[in-house]
Enzyme design. Structure first.
Site, short mmCIF file in Angstrom:
data_model
loop_
_atom_site.label_atom_id
_atom_site.label_comp_id
_atom_site.label_asym_id
_atom_site.label_seq_id
_atom_site.Cartn_x
_atom_site.Cartn_y
_atom_site.Cartn_z
N SER A 1 3.26 0.40 -2.08
CA SER A 1 3.50 1.39 -3.14
C SER A 1 3.04 2.75 -2.65
CB SER A 1 2.70 1.00 -4.39
OG SER A 1 2.63 2.10 -5.27
N MET B 1 11.52 7.86 -5.59
CA MET B 1 10.78 9.11 -5.77
C MET B 1 10.22 9.58 -4.42
SD MET B 1 9.09 8.98 -9.50
CE MET B 1 7.68 7.97 -9.10
N HIS C 1 11.04 0.43 0.32
CA HIS C 1 12.21 1.26 0.00
C HIS C 1 13.32 1.03 1.03
CE1 HIS C 1 8.93 4.00 -1.75
NE2 HIS C 1 9.67 3.67 -2.80
N ARG D 1 1.58 4.77 -4.32
CA ARG D 1 0.28 5.07 -4.93
C ARG D 1 -0.88 4.34 -4.23
NH1 ARG D 1 3.52 5.39 -10.03
NH2 ARG D 1 3.28 7.52 -10.76
N LYS E 1 9.38 -5.32 -7.55
CA LYS E 1 8.01 -4.79 -7.64
C LYS E 1 7.78 -4.13 -9.00
CE LYS E 1 4.53 -1.82 -6.40
NZ LYS E 1 4.77 -0.76 -7.33
N ASP E 2 8.77 -3.33 -9.46
CA ASP E 2 8.67 -2.69 -10.77
C ASP E 2 9.49 -3.54 -11.74
OD1 ASP E 2 7.25 0.00 -10.10
OD2 ASP E 2 8.75 -0.29 -8.54
N ASN F 1 8.41 9.45 -0.52
CA ASN F 1 7.23 8.87 0.14
C ASN F 1 7.58 7.43 0.56
OD1 ASN F 1 3.99 7.68 -0.34
ND2 ASN F 1 4.53 9.25 1.11
N GLY G 1 13.79 -2.57 -6.99
CA GLY G 1 12.81 -3.54 -6.52
C GLY G 1 12.22 -4.36 -7.65
P1 AMP Z 1 9.58 4.40 -6.28
O1 AMP Z 1 10.01 5.46 -5.32
O2 AMP Z 1 8.22 3.88 -5.98
O3 AMP Z 1 9.79 4.77 -7.70
O4 AMP Z 1 10.52 3.15 -6.03
C1 AMP Z 1 11.89 3.27 -5.79
C2 AMP Z 1 12.46 1.87 -5.73
O5 AMP Z 1 11.81 1.13 -4.70
C3 AMP Z 1 12.27 1.07 -7.03
O6 AMP Z 1 13.42 0.29 -7.26
C4 AMP Z 1 11.08 0.21 -6.70
O7 AMP Z 1 11.03 -0.98 -7.45
C5 AMP Z 1 11.32 -0.07 -5.23
N1 AMP Z 1 10.06 -0.45 -4.57
C6 AMP Z 1 8.88 0.22 -4.60
N2 AMP Z 1 7.93 -0.46 -3.93
C7 AMP Z 1 8.52 -1.60 -3.47
C8 AMP Z 1 8.08 -2.72 -2.70
N3 AMP Z 1 6.81 -2.83 -2.29
N4 AMP Z 1 8.97 -3.69 -2.42
C9 AMP Z 1 10.26 -3.60 -2.83
N5 AMP Z 1 10.74 -2.56 -3.55
C10 AMP Z 1 9.89 -1.58 -3.87
#
Ligand code: AMP
Length: 283
Positions: free
Chosen positions: A187, A30, A37, A189, A151-152, A32, A149
């Site tokens: 994150s 998403m 990432h 957030r 992480k989620d 940022n 990740g």
């Molecule tokens: P997001 O943009 O936050 O929805 O995350 C996009 C992808 O990046 C998802 O597969 C998340 O699990 C991964 N991700 C987000 N934060 C982390 C992190 N701290 N370490 C590893 N992967 C991450």
């Protein structure tokens, strides 16, 4: 790095790559972007000829009271980071490109297991939004591999299940959690965390780690462990959403004889909701 905003333009380009037999890896985000990432991207580059990153803040996975409108959108910086990281293609559609018929009438992909517990209990409809947009991205890109990740954790488990259930010919790979030096999971957030709360938010990971150590040393009284972890988090001034010991694959409540257990937690700070998890495997 080539940037695409439309599905058709992107598909035309990808079909040429596919004809040449190139292997395609997808990293959905998403935006940022942070180092977590970029690590996913690096992982994709190791095993694929072409790495695609998508940036789309998916309204379908946000509830009305959530932060869709204030979610950080940092397109220019993201592009620079992706270029420096050697990303081949960025897919950056707008809302009408992804949902031309609007959100309400959008066909959905529903994964009936694992989606109404943990984060799904607090964020009804969230995972339906995730599985729907990820399916659309899979159909647009048709990657050989997609990287998510740990992480989620729940998101990863749900996507694995969806891919299995729908026989999608895509390898789902996982990437480790990237953390700040004090252990806080990176994150987008985290920017909502106030300066005053910041030193204390590591309590979430610390409490989950404490449970993991207890489980490893033979303590299987999960409800007591969860209770104590919640107490520790609340003592630091945060409110607990959940702390749960789950069976790693199905996310059902952990049982005494489970070999793979994941401890998942979510807590609220004044303006952020943070999640984390740690897995233990009994030998
Ligand atoms: P997001 O943009 O936050 O929805 O995350 C996009 C992808 O990046 C998802 O597969 C998340 O699990 C991964 N991700 C987000 N934060 C982390 C992190 N701290 N370490 C590893 N992967 C991450």
């Amino acid at each position: 790095m080539k940037i695409f905003h439309t599905i058709n333009g992107f598909r035309n380009n990808l079909s040429v790559d596919r004809c040449q037999g190139l292997r395609i890896g997808l990293v959905p985000t998403m935006g940022n972007l942070h180092d977590g990432h970029l690590a996913l991207l690096e992982q994709s580059k190791q095993t694929n000829d072409i790495t695609v990153c998508s940036i789309f803040v998916n309204a379908l996975q946000f509830n009305l009271n959530e932060d869709w409108d204030k979610y950080p959108r940092t397109y220019d910086t993201d592009c620079e980071k992706l270029r420096n990281a050697g990303c081949d293609y960025l897919f950056h559609p707008d809302d009408t490109e992804m949902y031309p018929n609007g959100l309400d009438t959008q066909s959905r992909v529903i994964c009936p297991t694992m989606t109404d517990v943990l984060c799904g209990a607090t964020r009804p409809g969230h995972f339906e939004g995730v599985t729907t947009v990820v399916s659309k991205l899979f159909n647009i890109v048709q990657p050989d591999e997609a990287i998510f990740g740990i992480k989620d954790y729940q998101q990863l488990a749900v996507i694995r299940r969806m891919v299995e259930d729908l026989c999608l010919p895509i390898k789902i790979s996982e990437a480790p959690v990237y953390r700040e030096s004090d252990g806080l999971a990176m994150s987008s957030r985290n920017r909502y965390i106030s300066e005053n709360e910041r030193p204390r938010v590591t309590i979430l990971k610390e409490s989950l780690d404490w449970i993991a150590t207890q489980i490893t040393s033979g303590n299987r009284n999960f409800s007591e462990l969860e209770f104590e972890a919640k107490r520790r988090i609340e003592k630091e001034g945060f409110s607990v959403d959940y702390v749960t010991c789950s069976q790693s694959k199905t996310l059902e409540l952990a049982a005494n004889d489970d070999i793979e257990i994941t401890v998942l937690g979510a807590m609220f700070t004044e303006s952020a909701r943070l999640i984390d998890n740690v897995s233990v495997r009994m030998i």
